[in-house]
Scaffold this motif. Structure first.
Motif, PDB file in Angstrom:
ATOM      1  N   TYR A 147       7.858  15.584  45.295  1.00 36.06           N
ATOM      2  CA  TYR A 147       9.032  15.352  44.451  1.00 36.06           C
ATOM      3  C   TYR A 147       9.914  14.219  44.966  1.00 36.06           C
ATOM      4  N   LYS A 148      10.055  14.112  46.279  1.00 33.95           N
ATOM      5  CA  LYS A 148      10.949  13.094  46.844  1.00 33.95           C
ATOM      6  C   LYS A 148      10.488  11.677  46.520  1.00 33.95           C
ATOM      7  N   ASP A 149       9.243  11.521  46.102  1.00 29.12           N
ATOM      8  CA  ASP A 149       8.695  10.202  45.783  1.00 29.12           C
ATOM      9  C   ASP A 149       8.995   9.747  44.358  1.00 29.12           C
ATOM     10  N   TYR A 150       9.632  10.603  43.562  1.00 30.06           N
ATOM     11  CA  TYR A 150       9.813  10.306  42.147  1.00 30.06           C
ATOM     12  C   TYR A 150      11.279  10.346  41.736  1.00 30.06           C
ATOM     13  N   ASN A 151      11.614   9.582  40.696  1.00 29.40           N
ATOM     14  CA  ASN A 151      12.988   9.585  40.206  1.00 29.40           C
ATOM     15  C   ASN A 151      13.106  10.154  38.794  1.00 29.40           C
ATOM     16  N   LEU A 152      12.006  10.658  38.229  1.00 27.50           N
ATOM     17  CA  LEU A 152      12.048  11.321  36.931  1.00 27.50           C
ATOM     18  C   LEU A 152      10.833  12.228  36.794  1.00 27.50           C
ATOM     19  N   HIS A 153      11.076  13.433  36.324  1.00 30.96           N
ATOM     20  CA  HIS A 153       9.991  14.367  36.004  1.00 30.96           C
ATOM     21  C   HIS A 153       9.947  14.492  34.484  1.00 30.96           C
ATOM     22  N   VAL A 154       8.777  14.291  33.905  1.00 32.91           N
ATOM     23  CA  VAL A 154       8.610  14.384  32.457  1.00 32.91           C
ATOM     24  C   VAL A 154       7.692  15.565  32.146  1.00 32.91           C
ATOM     25  N   MET A 155       8.200  16.478  31.337  1.00 33.35           N
ATOM     26  CA  MET A 155       7.405  17.614  30.866  1.00 33.35           C
ATOM     27  C   MET A 155       7.229  17.423  29.370  1.00 33.35           C
ATOM     28  N   SER A 156       6.120  16.785  29.000  1.00 33.96           N
ATOM     29  CA  SER A 156       5.887  16.419  27.597  1.00 33.96           C
ATOM     30  C   SER A 156       4.897  17.386  26.967  1.00 33.96           C
ATOM     31  N   SER A 157       5.328  18.606  26.835  1.00 33.17           N
ATOM     32  CA  SER A 157       4.445  19.654  26.352  1.00 33.17           C
ATOM     33  C   SER A 157       4.721  19.983  24.891  1.00 33.17           C
ATOM     34  N   LEU A 158       3.686  20.442  24.214  1.00 29.60           N
ATOM     35  CA  LEU A 158       3.817  20.906  22.839  1.00 29.60           C
ATOM     36  C   LEU A 158       4.084  22.406  22.777  1.00 29.60           C
ATOM     37  N   SER A 159       3.744  23.121  23.855  1.00 30.47           N
ATOM     38  CA  SER A 159       3.902  24.570  23.883  1.00 30.47           C
ATOM     39  C   SER A 159       4.017  25.030  25.333  1.00 30.47           C
ATOM     40  N   GLU A 160       5.064  25.781  25.634  1.00 27.26           N
ATOM     41  CA  GLU A 160       5.297  26.288  26.988  1.00 27.26           C
ATOM     42  C   GLU A 160       6.015  27.615  26.911  1.00 27.26           C
ATOM     43  N   GLY A 161       5.947  28.334  28.005  1.00 22.34           N
ATOM     44  CA  GLY A 161       6.848  29.455  28.227  1.00 22.34           C
ATOM     45  C   GLY A 161       8.044  28.839  28.931  1.00 22.34           C
ATOM     46  N   MET A 162       8.181  29.147  30.213  1.00 16.53           N
ATOM     47  CA  MET A 162       9.153  28.441  31.055  1.00 16.53           C
ATOM     48  C   MET A 162       8.369  27.936  32.248  1.00 16.53           C
ATOM     49  N   GLY A 172       9.491  26.389  23.876  1.00 19.57           N
ATOM     50  CA  GLY A 172       9.518  27.603  24.685  1.00 19.57           C
ATOM     51  C   GLY A 172      10.838  27.854  25.383  1.00 19.57           C
ATOM     52  N   GLY A 173      10.733  28.333  26.625  1.00 19.48           N
ATOM     53  CA  GLY A 173      11.903  28.667  27.421  1.00 19.48           C
ATOM     54  C   GLY A 173      12.688  27.466  27.914  1.00 19.48           C
ATOM     55  N   ILE A 174      12.123  26.285  27.769  1.00 20.06           N
ATOM     56  CA  ILE A 174      12.806  25.074  28.218  1.00 20.06           C
ATOM     57  C   ILE A 174      14.164  24.938  27.540  1.00 20.06           C
ATOM     58  N   VAL A 175      14.219  25.194  26.243  1.00 20.20           N
ATOM     59  CA  VAL A 175      15.484  25.025  25.508  1.00 20.20           C
ATOM     60  C   VAL A 175      16.504  26.107  25.858  1.00 20.20           C
ATOM     61  N   ASP A 176      16.050  27.223  26.404  1.00 21.68           N
ATOM     62  CA  ASP A 176      16.973  28.272  26.840  1.00 21.68           C
ATOM     63  C   ASP A 176      17.505  27.995  28.241  1.00 21.68           C
ATOM     64  N   PHE A 177      16.754  27.263  29.025  1.00 24.04           N
ATOM     65  CA  PHE A 177      17.132  27.007  30.413  1.00 24.04           C
ATOM     66  C   PHE A 177      17.986  25.755  30.564  1.00 24.04           C
ATOM     67  N   PHE A 178      17.610  24.679  29.885  1.00 28.39           N
ATOM     68  CA  PHE A 178      18.295  23.399  30.031  1.00 28.39           C
ATOM     69  C   PHE A 178      19.300  23.153  28.910  1.00 28.39           C
ATOM     70  N   THR A 179      20.307  22.339  29.221  1.00 25.97           N
ATOM     71  CA  THR A 179      21.272  21.866  28.244  1.00 25.97           C
ATOM     72  C   THR A 179      21.174  20.346  28.217  1.00 25.97           C
ATOM     73  N   HIS A 180      21.003  19.799  27.029  1.00 28.49           N
ATOM     74  CA  HIS A 180      20.811  18.355  26.869  1.00 28.49           C
ATOM     75  C   HIS A 180      21.936  17.560  27.525  1.00 28.49           C
ATOM     76  N   LEU A 181      21.556  16.632  28.374  1.00 27.51           N
ATOM     77  CA  LEU A 181      22.429  15.713  29.112  1.00 27.51           C
ATOM     78  C   LEU A 181      23.369  16.401  30.096  1.00 27.51           C
ATOM     79  N   HIS A 182      23.173  17.693  30.316  1.00 30.22           N
ATOM     80  CA  HIS A 182      23.907  18.391  31.375  1.00 30.22           C
ATOM     81  C   HIS A 182      23.013  18.524  32.601  1.00 30.22           C
ATOM     82  N   ASP A 183      21.827  19.103  32.407  1.00 33.80           N
ATOM     83  CA  ASP A 183      20.901  19.263  33.527  1.00 33.80           C
ATOM     84  C   ASP A 183      19.497  18.746  33.202  1.00 33.80           C
TER      85      ASP A 183
END
Length: 159
Positions: free
Chosen positions: A57-72, A92-103
């Motif tokens: 993780y320390k080697d990267y400055n962005l994580h992209v999760m480009s999924s069509l279907s997920e749990g969390m 999936g659970g992504i929209v319940d966990f994250f808030t756009h432009l907050h985290d």
């Protein structure tokens, strides 16, 4: 396609982990990378252990999760805990966990255009990524397994 468009305007490097467990999918991705002329931009890294991934993780400055279907996906929680800004699709659970432009940056939909817009947003707003990453760390701590276990135990005690 999002990476192809963004790479025309900005220097980006994309590493994809995890494809080695599904050889057919890995071959499809490899062929697509070649077909789109992205072999200098996109590298298939294959499968790595969870421990090795945490070190990466320390080697990267962005994580992209480009999924069509997920749990969390656990990888989103792990990236959050490591303070890596995230671009995620609204599934999936992504929209319940994250808030756009907050985290995280949550795309409008799962299209390549939305992913492109999100990547370009991070490039144009790099000064804001530290705040998003900091908020993600706080969110990951709140969602830790220990806290969840305590809440479940409290619920069970009240039955």
């Amino acid at each position: 396609l999002a990476v192809q468009e963004v790479s025309k305007k900005s220097k980006v490097i994309v590493d994809i982990f995890g494809v080695a467990k599904d050889a057919e999918y890995g071959n499809t991705l490899h062929n697509l990378i070649e077909e789109l002329g992205l072999s200098r931009v996109v590298t298939l890294k294959g499968w790595i252990s969870n421990e090795d991934l945490r070190d990466k993780y320390k080697d990267y400055n962005l994580h992209v999760m480009s999924s069509l279907s997920e749990g969390m996906p656990r990888v989103c929680l792990e990236a959050s805990a490591q303070g890596i800004p995230q671009l995620v699709t609204p599934v999936g659970g992504i929209v319940d966990f994250f808030t756009h432009l907050h985290d995280a940056y949550i795309t409008e939909d799962c299209s390549a255009e939305s992913l492109q817009k999100g990547i370009e947003w991070f490039i144009a707003n790099s000064q804001l990524t530290h705040g998003i990453a900091g908020n993600a760390i706080i969110g990951a701590k709140k969602s830790s397994v220990e806290i969840a276990s305590k809440k479940i135990n409290l619920l069970l005690e009240n039955i």
